[in-house]
Design an enzyme around this catalytic site. Structure first.
Site, PDB file in Angstrom:
ATOM      1  N   ASP A   1       2.047  -5.789 -10.624  1.00  0.00           N
ATOM      2  CA  ASP A   1       2.658  -4.169 -11.376  1.00  0.00           C
ATOM      3  C   ASP A   1       3.645  -4.154 -11.862  1.00  0.00           C
ATOM      4  OD1 ASP A   1      -0.049  -3.389  -9.449  1.00  0.00           O
ATOM      5  OD2 ASP A   1       1.301  -3.219  -7.868  1.00  0.00           O
TER       6      ASP A   1
ATOM      7  N   TYR B   1      -6.698   5.016  -1.779  1.00  0.00           N
ATOM      8  CA  TYR B   1      -7.742   4.979  -1.110  1.00  0.00           C
ATOM      9  C   TYR B   1      -8.866   6.197  -0.577  1.00  0.00           C
ATOM     10  CZ  TYR B   1      -4.963   1.083  -0.273  1.00  0.00           C
ATOM     11  OH  TYR B   1      -4.960  -0.508  -0.719  1.00  0.00           O
TER      12      TYR B   1
ATOM     13  N   ASN C   1       1.575  -8.780  -5.526  1.00  0.00           N
ATOM     14  CA  ASN C   1       0.222  -9.135  -4.460  1.00  0.00           C
ATOM     15  C   ASN C   1       0.179 -10.643  -4.351  1.00  0.00           C
ATOM     16  OD1 ASN C   1       0.636  -5.721  -3.375  1.00  0.00           O
ATOM     17  ND2 ASN C   1       0.298  -6.123  -5.438  1.00  0.00           N
TER      18      ASN C   1
ATOM     19  N   GLU D   1       6.486  -5.069  -8.502  1.00  0.00           N
ATOM     20  CA  GLU D   1       6.081  -5.968  -7.159  1.00  0.00           C
ATOM     21  C   GLU D   1       4.709  -7.065  -7.187  1.00  0.00           C
ATOM     22  OE1 GLU D   1       3.577  -3.903  -3.846  1.00  0.00           O
ATOM     23  OE2 GLU D   1       5.651  -2.783  -4.942  1.00  0.00           O
TER      24      GLU D   1
ATOM     25  N   GLY E   1      -6.375  -5.471  -2.789  1.00  0.00           N
ATOM     26  CA  GLY E   1      -6.769  -5.846  -2.046  1.00  0.00           C
ATOM     27  C   GLY E   1      -8.232  -6.407  -2.981  1.00  0.00           C
TER      28      GLY E   1
ATOM     29  N   SER F   1       0.698  -1.197   0.193  1.00  0.00           N
ATOM     30  CA  SER F   1      -0.110  -0.089   0.290  1.00  0.00           C
ATOM     31  C   SER F   1       0.565   1.522  -0.295  1.00  0.00           C
ATOM     32  CB  SER F   1      -1.216  -0.220   1.328  1.00  0.00           C
ATOM     33  OG  SER F   1      -2.251  -1.275   1.354  1.00  0.00           O
TER      34      SER F   1
ATOM     35  N   ARG G   1      -1.551 -10.450  -7.862  1.00  0.00           N
ATOM     36  CA  ARG G   1      -2.153  -8.397  -8.621  1.00  0.00           C
ATOM     37  C   ARG G   1      -0.331  -7.698  -9.276  1.00  0.00           C
ATOM     38  NH1 ARG G   1      -3.767  -4.755  -5.547  1.00  0.00           N
ATOM     39  NH2 ARG G   1      -1.265  -3.116  -6.288  1.00  0.00           N
TER      40      ARG G   1
END
Length: 289
Positions: A241, A200, A255, A253, A259, A136, A239
């Site tokens: 990036d 966010y 994940n 990176e 989310g 995040s 996911r």
């Protein structure tokens, strides 16, 4: 089958995890599953997994003590089924530096990296400094000179860090579910970097999916994300990036538990395959039950 959705935790991403877990729980309840939520904190981080009754642990945890293999190891010891990647895949993918090395070994482009010992020899800026095991964009610095770089490292304390060249380009992300790439999404923050606030805060970022990039770059991003997912032996949803600069793709990176709110990136990408949010949660339950 009773499903416990574990969320929260003790990492810097607890708030995001609760949002993810709540969205997943609501989805499961809508579909008629026997599900309930468990919010983890420092007092029940261990006992919650032992004291609660469940047939499947749906993990909605982000960051350390959730996404890094430790909880997965505990569940393996308890003999409990759980969603997502296993111990090794979770631990490795959580470490950005180690993941970059693996990605590079399988032919995926990455940004040039440095160590703390290289600081005095760096002459090209900007440089990115970020914790190796947090997400995040927590603790991320973009440094434009050696003074800023040294200050960022000092502020990061004794954390393991990723220190790499800052590549300015188009920010892309690719969701993968069980080895199937969902599509490519382009991220365009309205102000500055795609940081925690941009991620966010409603309205601070524009999302384009499918990404309007060249067909070559689009397919390459899909291929790279799938290669990384499979090379790390990840399960469920991941996911990856990327940054696209001058038609060259750089991996940032991956994940292992991205989310999963109704407005998160993977659910957006899933619509490109015709999947609803409920379709995603149902696929995960059916895979791991």
């Amino acid at each position: 089958m009773k499903i416990a959705v574990f969320m929260g935790g003790i990492s810097s991403e607890k708030e995001v995890s609760v949002r993810t877990g709540t969205a997943i729980l609501n989805s499961l309840l809508r579909q008629g599953y026997d599900a309930y939520g468990v919010v983890l904190d420092k007092n029940n981080l261990l006992s919650a997994f032992i004291d609660n009754e469940y047939d499947l642990a749906y993990l909605a945890l982000h960051g350390e003590y959730g996404e890094d293999g430790r909880i997965q190891g505990l569940l393996d010891i308890l003999g409990k089924k759980y969603t997502g990647s296993g111990v090794t895949s979770s631990a490795v993918s959580m470490d950005k530096d180690l993941t970059k090395k693996i990605a590079q070994s399988v032919g995926v482009n990455v940004a040039k990296s440095y160590t703390r010992n290289d600081i005095d020899n760096i002459v090209e800026f900007p440089i990115v400094v970020k914790p190796s095991t947090e997400g995040s964009t927590v603790g991320l610095y973009v440094c434009h000179n050696k003074e800023e770089l040294k200050e960022a490292i000092k502020n990061s304390g004794d954390k393991d860090l990723v220190i790499e060249e800052f590549i300015k380009g188009e920010e892309l992300t690719v969701g993968v579910i069980e080895g199937e790439a969902l599509g490519v999404l382009k991220i365009t923050p309205k102000i500055g970097l795609y940081d925690y606030k941009s991620k966010y805060t409603v309205g601070m970022t524009e999302y384009e999916y499918p990404a309007k990039i060249s067909e070559k770059a689009y397919q390459e991003a899909m291929e790279y994300a799938t290669i990384i997912h499979n090379s790390l032996k990840m399960k469920g949803i991941s996911r990856s990036d990327f940054i696209l600069k001058d038609e060259k793709l750089y991996f940032l990176e991956v994940n292992s538990c991205p989310g999963m709110t109704e407005t998160s990136l993977v659910p957006k990408l899933a619509t490109l395959k015709g999947y609803t949010f409920d379709d995603l949660t149902r696929k995960i339950v059916e895979k791991f039950k």
